[in-house]
Design a protein around this motif. Structure first.
Motif, PDB file in Angstrom:
ATOM      1  N   ARG A  98       0.810  -1.216   0.000  1.00  0.00           N
ATOM      2  CA  ARG A  98       0.000   0.000   0.000  1.00  0.00           C
ATOM      3  C   ARG A  98       0.847   1.272   0.000  1.00  0.00           C
ATOM      4  N   VAL A  99       2.143   1.156   0.266  1.00  0.00           N
ATOM      5  CA  VAL A  99       3.027   2.327   0.318  1.00  0.00           C
ATOM      6  C   VAL A  99       3.223   2.868  -1.087  1.00  0.00           C
ATOM      7  N   ILE A 100       2.997   4.167  -1.265  1.00  0.00           N
ATOM      8  CA  ILE A 100       3.130   4.760  -2.601  1.00  0.00           C
ATOM      9  C   ILE A 100       4.236   5.803  -2.678  1.00  0.00           C
ATOM     10  N   ASP A 101       4.785   6.241  -1.539  1.00  0.00           N
ATOM     11  CA  ASP A 101       5.859   7.228  -1.576  1.00  0.00           C
ATOM     12  C   ASP A 101       6.621   7.196  -0.256  1.00  0.00           C
ATOM     13  N   VAL A 102       7.859   7.679  -0.320  1.00  0.00           N
ATOM     14  CA  VAL A 102       8.707   7.764   0.869  1.00  0.00           C
ATOM     15  C   VAL A 102       9.260   9.175   0.949  1.00  0.00           C
ATOM     16  N   GLY A 103       9.082   9.803   2.087  1.00  0.00           N
ATOM     17  CA  GLY A 103       9.607  11.143   2.311  1.00  0.00           C
ATOM     18  C   GLY A 103      10.857  11.082   3.152  1.00  0.00           C
ATOM     19  N   PHE A 104      11.918  11.716   2.649  1.00  0.00           N
ATOM     20  CA  PHE A 104      13.193  11.739   3.363  1.00  0.00           C
ATOM     21  C   PHE A 104      13.927  13.009   2.968  1.00  0.00           C
TER      22      PHE A 104
END
Length: 189
Positions: free
Chosen positions: A164-170
């Motif tokens: 379900r993860v669609i993006d990663v913020g870093f």
């Protein structure tokens, strides 16, 4: 190396001599409380002295650990949140709007459309994890009170959460959004 340990020990003795507990507090909760805090300060000062001594003995190891701690702190300080995601999404949507429909990259356009639908259906969730943030799409609206939405067996489990993860913020960026929008116009091939 002995200089650091002896200085701390001398400082502890001088402080111990200056601050004494009055007789009326002997045998009470206050004496136990001060004994606890003195022991805690002594233990942490011993740890600090040990760290300094070890950093003199192994400077490369100390540099490695120090750099790692600073890097983790900076990553946590620059962890993006919901406001940063919405700002970046608006910016990318505005860039896409300036391009005619036939000249838009279909991958970029579909990704923005999927994000907008998830936001409109109130299914987009952000999960901040200290040094990075996961953006994922839930199965149900956040305000949905139907049985399937509140049942623990029909919700997203930890075993299929990664799907379900669609993006990663870093580091103040949402990287998949940035990657999908790198070639958003007619020159996307």
């Amino acid at each position: 190396m002995r200089v650091v340990g002896s200085r701390v020990l001398a400082l502890q003795q001088r402080i111990g001599e200056k601050f004494t507990l009055p007789e009326r507090f002997k045998g009470t909760f206050v004496e136990k409380w001060t004994t606890y805090w003195k022991g805690l300060v002594r233990d942490y000062s011993e740890v600090a002295v040990g760290v300094v001594k070890e950093s003199y003995a192994k400077p490369k190891k100390a540099l490695f650990y120090g750099t790692g701690i600073v890097a983790l702190y900076q990553a946590a300080a620059r962890n993006p949140g919901e406001e940063a995601f919405m700002t970046q999404l608006r910016h990318q949507s505005n860039r896409m709007i300036t391009v005619a429909m036939k000249q838009q990259n279909p991958v970029s356009a579909n990704y923005l459309l999927m994000l907008e639908r998830a936001i409109n259906q109130n299914k987009l969730r952000l999960l901040p994890l200290g040094i990075f943030t996961l953006v994922w799409v839930d199965l149900y609206d956040a305000d949905d009170c139907t049985y399937p939405a509140i049942c623990e067996y029909t919700s997203v489990s930890i075993w299929n959460f990664h799907e379900r993860v669609i993006d990663v913020g870093f580091w103040n960026q949402f990287w998949r959004l940035k990657w999908k929008m790198r070639n958003y116009d007619v020159n996307y091939l």
